[in-house]
Motif scaffolding. Structure first.
Motif, PDB file in Angstrom:
ATOM      1  N   LEU A  45      34.031  42.052  37.662  1.00 48.33           N
ATOM      2  CA  LEU A  45      33.605  40.847  38.365  1.00 48.33           C
ATOM      3  C   LEU A  45      34.481  39.658  37.978  1.00 48.33           C
ATOM      4  CD1 LEU A  45      31.239  40.481  40.359  1.00 48.33           C
ATOM      5  CD2 LEU A  45      29.911  39.533  38.472  1.00 48.33           C
ATOM      6  N   VAL A  46      34.663  39.474  36.674  1.00 46.04           N
ATOM      7  CA  VAL A  46      35.502  38.378  36.196  1.00 46.04           C
ATOM      8  C   VAL A  46      36.949  38.600  36.618  1.00 46.04           C
ATOM      9  CG1 VAL A  46      36.418  37.250  34.119  1.00 46.04           C
ATOM     10  CG2 VAL A  46      34.004  37.878  34.235  1.00 46.04           C
ATOM     11  N   ALA A  47      37.431  39.838  36.487  1.00 46.61           N
ATOM     12  CA  ALA A  47      38.809  40.139  36.853  1.00 46.61           C
ATOM     13  C   ALA A  47      39.058  39.892  38.344  1.00 46.61           C
ATOM     14  CB  ALA A  47      39.137  41.587  36.500  1.00 46.61           C
ATOM     15  N   THR A  48      38.103  40.270  39.182  1.00 51.28           N
ATOM     16  CA  THR A  48      38.250  40.042  40.622  1.00 51.28           C
ATOM     17  C   THR A  48      38.374  38.558  40.921  1.00 51.28           C
ATOM     18  OG1 THR A  48      37.049  42.041  41.247  1.00 51.28           O
ATOM     19  CG2 THR A  48      37.086  40.263  42.860  1.00 51.28           C
ATOM     20  N   ARG A  49      37.526  37.765  40.313  1.00 49.86           N
ATOM     21  CA  ARG A  49      37.556  36.314  40.527  1.00 49.86           C
ATOM     22  C   ARG A  49      38.915  35.734  40.109  1.00 49.86           C
ATOM     23  NH1 ARG A  49      32.907  35.405  38.710  1.00 49.86           N
ATOM     24  NH2 ARG A  49      33.404  35.034  36.517  1.00 49.86           N
ATOM     25  N   GLU A  50      39.424  36.176  38.955  1.00 52.51           N
ATOM     26  CA  GLU A  50      40.689  35.638  38.467  1.00 52.51           C
ATOM     27  C   GLU A  50      41.872  36.103  39.313  1.00 52.51           C
ATOM     28  OE1 GLU A  50      40.910  36.627  34.338  1.00 52.51           O
ATOM     29  OE2 GLU A  50      39.358  35.189  33.763  1.00 52.51           O
ATOM     30  N   ILE A  51      41.842  37.364  39.741  1.00 52.35           N
ATOM     31  CA  ILE A  51      42.934  37.892  40.567  1.00 52.35           C
ATOM     32  C   ILE A  51      42.949  37.217  41.940  1.00 52.35           C
ATOM     33  CG2 ILE A  51      43.730  39.965  41.787  1.00 52.35           C
ATOM     34  CD1 ILE A  51      42.826  41.565  39.298  1.00 52.35           C
ATOM     35  N   ALA A  52      41.765  37.044  42.531  1.00 52.21           N
ATOM     36  CA  ALA A  52      41.692  36.396  43.838  1.00 52.21           C
ATOM     37  C   ALA A  52      42.166  34.949  43.770  1.00 52.21           C
ATOM     38  CB  ALA A  52      40.254  36.450  44.365  1.00 52.21           C
ATOM     39  N   ALA A  53      41.918  34.292  42.636  1.00 46.85           N
ATOM     40  CA  ALA A  53      42.292  32.885  42.500  1.00 46.85           C
ATOM     41  C   ALA A  53      43.765  32.684  42.176  1.00 46.85           C
ATOM     42  CB  ALA A  53      41.435  32.227  41.412  1.00 46.85           C
ATOM     43  N   SER A  54      44.395  33.706  41.581  1.00 47.47           N
ATOM     44  CA  SER A  54      45.757  33.482  41.078  1.00 47.47           C
ATOM     45  C   SER A  54      46.834  34.360  41.701  1.00 47.47           C
ATOM     46  CB  SER A  54      45.774  33.691  39.558  1.00 47.47           C
ATOM     47  OG  SER A  54      45.407  35.021  39.213  1.00 47.47           O
ATOM     48  N   THR A  55      46.450  35.290  42.570  1.00 47.21           N
ATOM     49  CA  THR A  55      47.434  36.159  43.220  1.00 47.21           C
ATOM     50  C   THR A  55      47.059  36.363  44.686  1.00 47.21           C
ATOM     51  OG1 THR A  55      46.403  38.351  42.975  1.00 47.21           O
ATOM     52  CG2 THR A  55      47.490  37.438  41.030  1.00 47.21           C
ATOM     53  N   ASP A  56      47.941  37.024  45.410  1.00 49.44           N
ATOM     54  CA  ASP A  56      47.673  37.372  46.807  1.00 49.44           C
ATOM     55  C   ASP A  56      47.124  38.787  46.941  1.00 49.44           C
ATOM     56  OD1 ASP A  56      48.565  34.923  47.812  1.00 49.44           O
ATOM     57  OD2 ASP A  56      50.657  35.588  47.815  1.00 49.44           O
ATOM     58  N   ALA A  57      46.880  39.452  45.819  1.00 47.31           N
ATOM     59  CA  ALA A  57      46.408  40.838  45.858  1.00 47.31           C
ATOM     60  C   ALA A  57      45.005  40.917  46.457  1.00 47.31           C
ATOM     61  CB  ALA A  57      46.402  41.428  44.448  1.00 47.31           C
ATOM     62  N   ASP A 108      40.789  47.883  31.496  1.00 48.72           N
ATOM     63  CA  ASP A 108      39.738  46.862  31.485  1.00 48.72           C
ATOM     64  C   ASP A 108      40.181  45.694  32.362  1.00 48.72           C
ATOM     65  OD1 ASP A 108      41.184  44.787  29.892  1.00 48.72           O
ATOM     66  OD2 ASP A 108      40.976  46.239  28.271  1.00 48.72           O
ATOM     67  N   GLY A 109      39.245  44.763  32.591  1.00 52.49           N
ATOM     68  CA  GLY A 109      39.524  43.666  33.506  1.00 52.49           C
ATOM     69  C   GLY A 109      40.602  42.720  33.032  1.00 52.49           C
ATOM     70  N   GLY A 110      40.683  42.509  31.711  1.00 57.75           N
ATOM     71  CA  GLY A 110      41.721  41.629  31.186  1.00 57.75           C
ATOM     72  C   GLY A 110      43.107  42.177  31.465  1.00 57.75           C
ATOM     73  N   GLU A 111      43.279  43.479  31.205  1.00 55.81           N
ATOM     74  CA  GLU A 111      44.567  44.123  31.474  1.00 55.81           C
ATOM     75  C   GLU A 111      44.857  44.134  32.964  1.00 55.81           C
ATOM     76  OE1 GLU A 111      46.997  48.180  30.172  1.00 55.81           O
ATOM     77  OE2 GLU A 111      44.808  48.180  30.170  1.00 55.81           O
ATOM     78  N   ALA A 112      43.839  44.346  33.787  1.00 53.18           N
ATOM     79  CA  ALA A 112      44.021  44.354  35.239  1.00 53.18           C
ATOM     80  C   ALA A 112      44.514  42.993  35.729  1.00 53.18           C
ATOM     81  CB  ALA A 112      42.708  44.717  35.932  1.00 53.18           C
ATOM     82  N   THR A 113      43.938  41.924  35.207  1.00 57.06           N
ATOM     83  CA  THR A 113      44.352  40.576  35.596  1.00 57.06           C
ATOM     84  C   THR A 113      45.796  40.317  35.189  1.00 57.06           C
ATOM     85  OG1 THR A 113      42.082  39.764  35.372  1.00 57.06           O
ATOM     86  CG2 THR A 113      43.844  38.127  35.353  1.00 57.06           C
TER      87      THR A 113
END
Length: 220
Positions: free
Chosen positions: A63-75, A35-40
């Motif tokens: 959608l939420v996971a993408t936003r959080e990953i883009a904001a907090s990592t370089d992935a 799920d997105g939480g685990e992915a983040t």
């Protein structure tokens, strides 16, 4: 080595992608999430180069996971979807995804997509992505150039429009009679001035600012 994180709520789908990527030279799957939480969480912990992200998952969605990953990592995030024209995909591109693939893509397309996105060089399946962006940008708010385009020179606006049209740096160089290195410098400078993460967000900004107009609107 391109380090990949898989995020999909279906175990069989994750296993399928894992089997395709396992043993591929220069690619390593370093984890999987349901799920997105685990992915983040795993993206922050494992620092992958690319996340293959299903968009519809229970709990925290892609959608939420993408936003959080883009904001907090370089992935870099590649969205996986069943349909190529999906409004959720457009939202993900706006929020930081680098492109998308339909789930029935050929294995070679998946491998190519990972390598391209890891380099940060281009969109995934540009013809389809441009169509999706144009489709949903046409429904967006009234075009507003905003402050992010105010600092662009006329040449940079011209280059940005060509990026939105799907041209590569080499094609832009040929069109404007520049060296490929100069075209690449222009694109990098534009992304810095416009405060966008990569070419996907640059294309979306070109449409939403009115710099580029979908063809069916341009003729109306």
């Amino acid at each position: 080595m391109i380090r990949v994180l898989l995020a999909d709520d279906q175990a069989l789908v994750r296993a399928g992608f894992w089997s395709i990527l396992d043993g591929e030279v220069g690619i390593e799957v370093i984890g999987e999430a349901a799920d997105g939480g685990e992915a983040t969480r795993l993206a922050r912990q494992l620092r992958p180069d690319v996340v293959l992200m299903d968009i519809r998952m229970p709990g925290v969605d892609g959608l939420v996971a993408t936003r959080e990953i883009a904001a907090s990592t370089d992935a870099r995030v590649i969205i996986l979807t069943t349909f190529d024209l999906d409004e959720y995909v457009y939202g993900a591109l706006r929020d930081g995804a680098s492109g998308f693939l339909v789930k029935d893509s050929e294995p070679a397309e998946l491998i190519h997509a990972l390598r391209v996105v890891a380099r940060g060089d281009a969109l995934i399946a540009p013809a389809i992505t441009r169509r999706l962006i144009a489709e949903f940008a046409a429904r967006a708010r009234h075009p507003d150039p905003g402050p992010r385009l105010s600092g662009l020179t006329d040449r940079e606006r011209e280059v940005m429009a060509l990026v939105a049209a799907g041209l590569s740096n080499t094609e832009i160089a040929a069109r404007l009679v520049l060296s490929p290195a100069t075209a690449k410098t222009h694109v990098s400078r534009i992304m810095t001035k416009a405060q966008v993460r990569d070419r996907s967000q640059l294309v979306i900004l070109a449409y939403e600012s009115g710099l580029t107009v979908p063809g069916w609107l341009a003729g109306s």
